[in-house]
Design an enzyme around this catalytic site. Structure first.
Site, PDB file in Angstrom:
ATOM      1  N   ASN A 138     -20.203  -0.179 -24.841  1.00  0.00           N
ATOM      2  CA  ASN A 138     -20.771  -0.207 -23.479  1.00  0.00           C
ATOM      3  C   ASN A 138     -22.288  -0.052 -23.435  1.00  0.00           C
ATOM      4  N   GLY A 140     -25.408  -2.014 -25.235  1.00  0.00           N
ATOM      5  CA  GLY A 140     -26.012  -2.986 -26.134  1.00  0.00           C
ATOM      6  C   GLY A 140     -27.516  -3.028 -25.930  1.00  0.00           C
ATOM      7  N   SER A 141     -27.953  -3.697 -24.855  1.00  0.00           N
ATOM      8  CA  SER A 141     -29.394  -3.755 -24.567  1.00  0.00           C
ATOM      9  C   SER A 141     -29.960  -2.385 -24.212  1.00  0.00           C
ATOM     10  N   TRP A 165     -20.158  -4.542 -33.236  1.00  0.00           N
ATOM     11  CA  TRP A 165     -21.017  -5.651 -33.645  1.00  0.00           C
ATOM     12  C   TRP A 165     -21.952  -5.244 -34.775  1.00  0.00           C
ATOM     13  N   THR A 167     -23.323  -5.676 -38.395  1.00  0.00           N
ATOM     14  CA  THR A 167     -23.398  -6.558 -39.565  1.00  0.00           C
ATOM     15  C   THR A 167     -23.078  -5.771 -40.836  1.00  0.00           C
ATOM     16  N   GLU A 367     -30.790  -7.917 -32.208  1.00  0.00           N
ATOM     17  CA  GLU A 367     -32.161  -7.380 -32.355  1.00  0.00           C
ATOM     18  C   GLU A 367     -32.928  -7.480 -31.039  1.00  0.00           C
TER      19      GLU A 367
HETATM   20  P1  TGC Z   1     -38.019   3.602 -23.669  1.00  0.00           P
HETATM   21  O1  TGC Z   1     -37.938   4.826 -22.781  1.00  0.00           O
HETATM   22  O2  TGC Z   1     -38.893   2.478 -23.249  1.00  0.00           O
HETATM   23  O3  TGC Z   1     -38.423   4.057 -25.110  1.00  0.00           O
HETATM   24  C1  TGC Z   1     -37.889   5.191 -25.751  1.00  0.00           C
HETATM   25  C2  TGC Z   1     -38.919   5.660 -26.762  1.00  0.00           C
HETATM   26  O4  TGC Z   1     -39.046   4.658 -27.784  1.00  0.00           O
HETATM   27  C3  TGC Z   1     -40.405   4.151 -27.796  1.00  0.00           C
HETATM   28  N1  TGC Z   1     -40.287   2.717 -28.065  1.00  0.00           N
HETATM   29  C4  TGC Z   1     -40.568   2.190 -29.246  1.00  0.00           C
HETATM   30  N2  TGC Z   1     -41.058   2.754 -30.367  1.00  0.00           N
HETATM   31  C5  TGC Z   1     -41.243   1.952 -31.427  1.00  0.00           C
HETATM   32  N3  TGC Z   1     -40.956   0.629 -31.391  1.00  0.00           N
HETATM   33  C6  TGC Z   1     -40.452   0.033 -30.295  1.00  0.00           C
HETATM   34  N4  TGC Z   1     -40.158  -1.261 -30.315  1.00  0.00           N
HETATM   35  C7  TGC Z   1     -40.243   0.819 -29.150  1.00  0.00           C
HETATM   36  N5  TGC Z   1     -39.769   0.583 -27.896  1.00  0.00           N
HETATM   37  C8  TGC Z   1     -39.808   1.758 -27.234  1.00  0.00           C
HETATM   38  C9  TGC Z   1     -40.966   4.503 -26.440  1.00  0.00           C
HETATM   39  O5  TGC Z   1     -42.375   4.574 -26.488  1.00  0.00           O
HETATM   40  C10 TGC Z   1     -40.324   5.841 -26.188  1.00  0.00           C
HETATM   41  O6  TGC Z   1     -40.986   6.791 -26.995  1.00  0.00           O
HETATM   42  P2  TGC Z   1     -41.134   8.312 -26.528  1.00  0.00           P
HETATM   43  O7  TGC Z   1     -41.985   8.966 -27.554  1.00  0.00           O
HETATM   44  O8  TGC Z   1     -41.759   8.268 -25.157  1.00  0.00           O
HETATM   45  O9  TGC Z   1     -39.738   8.871 -26.485  1.00  0.00           O
HETATM   46  O10 TGC Z   1     -36.538   3.105 -23.906  1.00  0.00           O
HETATM   47  P3  TGC Z   1     -35.521   2.369 -22.958  1.00  0.00           P
HETATM   48  O11 TGC Z   1     -34.217   3.068 -23.123  1.00  0.00           O
HETATM   49  O12 TGC Z   1     -36.090   2.235 -21.583  1.00  0.00           O
HETATM   50  O13 TGC Z   1     -35.337   0.941 -23.643  1.00  0.00           O
HETATM   51  C11 TGC Z   1     -36.325   0.037 -23.822  1.00  0.00           C
HETATM   52  C12 TGC Z   1     -35.749  -1.250 -24.447  1.00  0.00           C
HETATM   53  C13 TGC Z   1     -34.834  -1.969 -23.489  1.00  0.00           C
HETATM   54  C14 TGC Z   1     -36.931  -2.131 -24.759  1.00  0.00           C
HETATM   55  C15 TGC Z   1     -34.991  -0.941 -25.758  1.00  0.00           C
HETATM   56  O14 TGC Z   1     -33.894  -0.135 -25.525  1.00  0.00           O
HETATM   57  C16 TGC Z   1     -34.545  -2.155 -26.505  1.00  0.00           C
HETATM   58  O15 TGC Z   1     -35.307  -2.697 -27.306  1.00  0.00           O
HETATM   59  N6  TGC Z   1     -33.274  -2.632 -26.313  1.00  0.00           N
HETATM   60  C17 TGC Z   1     -32.700  -3.710 -27.124  1.00  0.00           C
HETATM   61  C18 TGC Z   1     -31.674  -3.118 -28.071  1.00  0.00           C
HETATM   62  C19 TGC Z   1     -31.660  -3.840 -29.389  1.00  0.00           C
HETATM   63  O16 TGC Z   1     -32.546  -4.552 -29.776  1.00  0.00           O
HETATM   64  N7  TGC Z   1     -30.624  -3.564 -30.170  1.00  0.00           N
HETATM   65  C20 TGC Z   1     -30.518  -4.128 -31.487  1.00  0.00           C
HETATM   66  C21 TGC Z   1     -29.375  -3.481 -32.267  1.00  0.00           C
HETATM   67  S1  TGC Z   1     -29.496  -3.705 -34.023  1.00  0.00           S
HETATM   68  C22 TGC Z   1     -29.140  -5.311 -34.266  1.00  0.00           C
HETATM   69  O17 TGC Z   1     -28.996  -6.109 -33.398  1.00  0.00           O
HETATM   70  C23 TGC Z   1     -29.049  -5.709 -35.680  1.00  0.00           C
HETATM   71  S2  TGC Z   1     -28.700  -7.363 -35.962  1.00  0.00           S
HETATM   72  C24 TGC Z   1     -28.801  -7.317 -37.607  1.00  0.00           C
HETATM   73  C25 TGC Z   1     -28.762  -8.629 -38.297  1.00  0.00           C
HETATM   74  O18 TGC Z   1     -27.626  -9.047 -38.653  1.00  0.00           O
HETATM   75  O19 TGC Z   1     -29.839  -9.200 -38.608  1.00  0.00           O
HETATM   76  P1  FAD Z   2     -25.671  -6.823 -23.046  1.00  0.00           P
HETATM   77  O1  FAD Z   2     -26.680  -5.753 -23.247  1.00  0.00           O
HETATM   78  O2  FAD Z   2     -24.415  -6.469 -22.356  1.00  0.00           O
HETATM   79  O3  FAD Z   2     -26.377  -8.038 -22.307  1.00  0.00           O
HETATM   80  C1  FAD Z   2     -25.638  -9.081 -21.690  1.00  0.00           C
HETATM   81  C2  FAD Z   2     -26.626  -9.992 -20.961  1.00  0.00           C
HETATM   82  O4  FAD Z   2     -27.315  -9.221 -19.950  1.00  0.00           O
HETATM   83  C3  FAD Z   2     -27.705 -10.540 -21.876  1.00  0.00           C
HETATM   84  O5  FAD Z   2     -28.016 -11.862 -21.503  1.00  0.00           O
HETATM   85  C4  FAD Z   2     -28.897  -9.647 -21.609  1.00  0.00           C
HETATM   86  O6  FAD Z   2     -30.138 -10.307 -21.837  1.00  0.00           O
HETATM   87  C5  FAD Z   2     -28.721  -9.329 -20.135  1.00  0.00           C
HETATM   88  N1  FAD Z   2     -29.362  -8.054 -19.778  1.00  0.00           N
HETATM   89  C6  FAD Z   2     -29.079  -6.820 -20.255  1.00  0.00           C
HETATM   90  N2  FAD Z   2     -29.912  -5.935 -19.711  1.00  0.00           N
HETATM   91  C7  FAD Z   2     -30.732  -6.610 -18.881  1.00  0.00           C
HETATM   92  C8  FAD Z   2     -31.817  -6.244 -18.056  1.00  0.00           C
HETATM   93  N3  FAD Z   2     -32.257  -4.993 -17.980  1.00  0.00           N
HETATM   94  N4  FAD Z   2     -32.438  -7.210 -17.357  1.00  0.00           N
HETATM   95  C9  FAD Z   2     -32.047  -8.505 -17.434  1.00  0.00           C
HETATM   96  N5  FAD Z   2     -31.019  -8.912 -18.195  1.00  0.00           N
HETATM   97  C10 FAD Z   2     -30.382  -7.970 -18.921  1.00  0.00           C
HETATM   98  N6  FAD Z   2     -26.047  -4.118 -33.387  1.00  0.00           N
HETATM   99  C11 FAD Z   2     -26.256  -3.096 -34.258  1.00  0.00           C
HETATM  100  O7  FAD Z   2     -26.493  -1.961 -33.857  1.00  0.00           O
HETATM  101  N7  FAD Z   2     -26.219  -3.308 -35.607  1.00  0.00           N
HETATM  102  C12 FAD Z   2     -25.939  -4.522 -36.147  1.00  0.00           C
HETATM  103  O8  FAD Z   2     -25.920  -4.676 -37.387  1.00  0.00           O
HETATM  104  C13 FAD Z   2     -25.688  -5.613 -35.259  1.00  0.00           C
HETATM  105  N8  FAD Z   2     -25.347  -6.826 -35.743  1.00  0.00           N
HETATM  106  C14 FAD Z   2     -24.956  -7.829 -34.880  1.00  0.00           C
HETATM  107  C15 FAD Z   2     -24.443  -9.018 -35.398  1.00  0.00           C
HETATM  108  C16 FAD Z   2     -24.019 -10.025 -34.534  1.00  0.00           C
HETATM  109  C17 FAD Z   2     -23.417 -11.269 -35.091  1.00  0.00           C
HETATM  110  C18 FAD Z   2     -24.180  -9.862 -33.128  1.00  0.00           C
HETATM  111  C19 FAD Z   2     -23.770 -10.958 -32.193  1.00  0.00           C
HETATM  112  C20 FAD Z   2     -24.680  -8.682 -32.623  1.00  0.00           C
HETATM  113  C21 FAD Z   2     -25.058  -7.654 -33.481  1.00  0.00           C
HETATM  114  N9  FAD Z   2     -25.507  -6.416 -32.983  1.00  0.00           N
HETATM  115  C22 FAD Z   2     -25.761  -5.372 -33.849  1.00  0.00           C
HETATM  116  C23 FAD Z   2     -25.478  -6.153 -31.551  1.00  0.00           C
HETATM  117  C24 FAD Z   2     -26.677  -6.730 -30.797  1.00  0.00           C
HETATM  118  O9  FAD Z   2     -27.846  -6.032 -31.054  1.00  0.00           O
HETATM  119  C25 FAD Z   2     -26.325  -6.711 -29.308  1.00  0.00           C
HETATM  120  O10 FAD Z   2     -25.316  -7.684 -29.130  1.00  0.00           O
HETATM  121  C26 FAD Z   2     -27.518  -6.983 -28.434  1.00  0.00           C
HETATM  122  O11 FAD Z   2     -28.446  -5.921 -28.493  1.00  0.00           O
HETATM  123  C27 FAD Z   2     -27.117  -7.234 -26.957  1.00  0.00           C
HETATM  124  O12 FAD Z   2     -26.214  -6.280 -26.512  1.00  0.00           O
HETATM  125  P2  FAD Z   2     -24.852  -6.761 -25.777  1.00  0.00           P
HETATM  126  O13 FAD Z   2     -24.211  -7.773 -26.632  1.00  0.00           O
HETATM  127  O14 FAD Z   2     -24.092  -5.527 -25.449  1.00  0.00           O
HETATM  128  O15 FAD Z   2     -25.324  -7.491 -24.463  1.00  0.00           O
END
Ligand code: TGC
Ligand code: FAD
Length: 388
Positions: A138, A140-141, A165, A167, A367
């Site tokens: 529940n 992700g983003s 999800w 990897t 990411e």
């Molecule tokens: P927010 O309150 O803005 O920030 C919390 C604290 O973090 C700091 N911060 C960062 N620091 C370093 N690098 C960054 N990129 C940072 N972004 C924010 C921020 O300054 C704050 O610090 P502090 O000292 O004040 O506590 O946090 P928020 O909860 O409002 O979220 C902001 C948001 C939406 C940008 C962030 O949550 C986000 O990037 N969401 C996307 C989640 C995401 O990317 N998940 C990826 C999961 S891993 C994955 O997908 C692996 S795929 C692997 C593969 O197979 O290649």
């Molecule tokens: P959601 O967050 O539910 O988003 C759904 C839609 O809503 C998206 O289009 C998004 O852009 C939109 N949305 C969400 N919030 C907002 C907003 N505030 N404003 C406007 N639009 C919004 N995660 C890990 O931790 N480790 C891993 O190794 C990893 N590997 C992965 C491998 C694969 C193949 C995939 C598909 C995903 C992997 N992930 C991993 C998870 C990945 O990081 C998440 O899928 C991603 O961060 C998005 O989260 P979600 O899928 O829950 O989408």
């Protein structure tokens, strides 16, 4: 020999060392990945045996110091490796992204010296496989809402919750898991395969990244030794800093997928004849090819500059978001246009395009989604966060 486009002679910006590493990874991808990757994707299996080989060619932790098994190289080296790997398949690049940026980086940056020495050399060699648990069913983003938590039970931590999800989770020896402590603060824990109450079931039936293995992480009263907490970071910035490194690598990687699609489409368009002429002679196809090369060239220059900024520790998270967002969208558009140039052949596994296209649907989501990176740029420009 694979010969990618280099319209603005970006190659001249690389050092001899960069080129040497790039060429050796390129040769490995041509020899070990290209011949087997279509079957792996069609069969929905990760070619796990490649993991050790990736360690041998230096694909894991190139910027981690040599003392810990890395190569002590710069950020451009990391980037060129990722481009070459993703030319093979995003699944192969994903394995390297996770191992380097999401497992080795946090252990090196936030870990104790004991943790560094215990895990990093084996992660670098590919003897240990790591994974990274941030996303939950529940959350992700919005990872800050995570429910996975741990309690201090005196001589150990008790971990409960689940991640989704992830990897490499079903085959991983260790997982870097982000969970909340009793005060609701996010911290990182190293969870090892075999710990009682820890399971990692596979997520099946993906239409994207089919040559990568993905799964869950389930923690049911897992006793984690106290020495397994990452001592040097607390708060969501811990995992987000890891994402900076991974997103940067993806921005390089996507160029590899785009180049492979472009090369395939160019070659095909010169050979395929319709109306008695090569289809490359028609303006509509030339427009596609010219725009593809323009976009690849822009992406190369964007990531080159970002790499130099990262080498000087100057790159901001928002700059990284811009590059990840731009370069992945660029690659996905090129995959779609290339597929059209090949007509029906574009959907065949005899060519790499459809596989890249399907992979990139994950790459544009993980990411940080395409939308989230736009919002990060919007926040950076205006100072107003539009996430909630
Ligand atoms: P927010 O309150 O803005 O920030 C919390 C604290 O973090 C700091 N911060 C960062 N620091 C370093 N690098 C960054 N990129 C940072 N972004 C924010 C921020 O300054 C704050 O610090 P502090 O000292 O004040 O506590 O946090 P928020 O909860 O409002 O979220 C902001 C948001 C939406 C940008 C962030 O949550 C986000 O990037 N969401 C996307 C989640 C995401 O990317 N998940 C990826 C999961 S891993 C994955 O997908 C692996 S795929 C692997 C593969 O197979 O290649
Ligand atoms: P959601 O967050 O539910 O988003 C759904 C839609 O809503 C998206 O289009 C998004 O852009 C939109 N949305 C969400 N919030 C907002 C907003 N505030 N404003 C406007 N639009 C919004 N995660 C890990 O931790 N480790 C891993 O190794 C990893 N590997 C992965 C491998 C694969 C193949 C995939 C598909 C995903 C992997 N992930 C991993 C998870 C990945 O990081 C998440 O899928 C991603 O961060 C998005 O989260 P979600 O899928 O829950 O989408």
């Amino acid at each position: 020999m694979y010969n990618p486009p280099d319209y603005y002679l970006v190659d001249e910006l690389l050092t001899d060392e960069h080129r040497l590493i790039r060429d050796s990874v390129r040769e490995w991808v041509s020899r070990e990945v290209v011949p087997i990757i279509d079957a792996a994707a069609q069969n929905h299996t990760f070619p796990e045996y490649l993991f050790k080989q990736m360690g041998e060619i230096g694909a894991f932790g190139p910027y981690i110091p040599e003392k810990y098994g890395g190569a002590g190289m710069d950020q451009i080296t990391y980037g060129v490796i990722m481009t070459e790997l993703e030319r093979g398949d995003s699944a192969i690049r994903s394995a390297a992204s996770v191992q380097t940026s999401l497992v080795m980086y946090p252990i090196y940056t936030f870990g104790s010296e004991e943790q560094r020495l215990k895990y990093l050399p084996k992660l670098a060699s590919g003897d240990l496989i790591g994974c990274f648990g941030l996303t939950e069913p529940n959350y992700g983003s919005d990872p800050g809402g995570m429910l996975t938590k741990f309690e201090d039970r005196g001589d150990h931590y008790l971990l409960n919750g689940s991640k989704m999800w992830i990897t490499n989770s079903p085959i991983a020896d260790i997982a870097v898991v982000w969970a909340k402590n009793e005060d609701g603060i996010v911290q990182g824990l190293i969870v090892e395969k075999g710990m009682q109450g820890f399971t990692a079931p596979e997520t099946k039936n993906k239409w994207s990244l089919r040559a990568s293995i993905t799964g869950e992480l389930v923690f049911d009263n897992v006793k984690v030794p106290k020495e397994n907490i990452l001592p040097n970071v607390s708060g969501l910035k811990g995992p987000l800093k890891c994402l900076n490194s991974a997103r940067y690598g993806i921005a390089w990687g996507a160029i590899g997928a785009a180049m492979d699609c472009y090369n395939t489409a160019l070659q095909y368009s010169l050979e395929r004849k319709q109306f008695k002429k090569p289809i490359a002679s028609f303006q509509l196809q030339q427009k596609k090819l010219a725009e593809m090369l323009t976009e690849i060239t822009k992406a190369q220059l964007l990531i080159w500059r970002l790499g130099m900024l990262r080498n000087n520790d100057q790159a901001t998270p928002a700059q990284i978001s811009m590059a990840k967002r731009n370069n992945v969208e660029m690659a996905l558009k090129i995959a779609r246009d290339s597929r059209q140039i090949l007509g029906a052949m574009g959907i065949s596994g005899d060519y790499p395009i459809m596989r890249h296209m399907m992979n990139l649907e994950s790459v544009i989501t993980y990411e940080g989604t395409h939308d989230i990176h736009l919002l990060i740029t919007g926040f950076d420009i205006t100072g107003i966060a539009a996430f909630e």
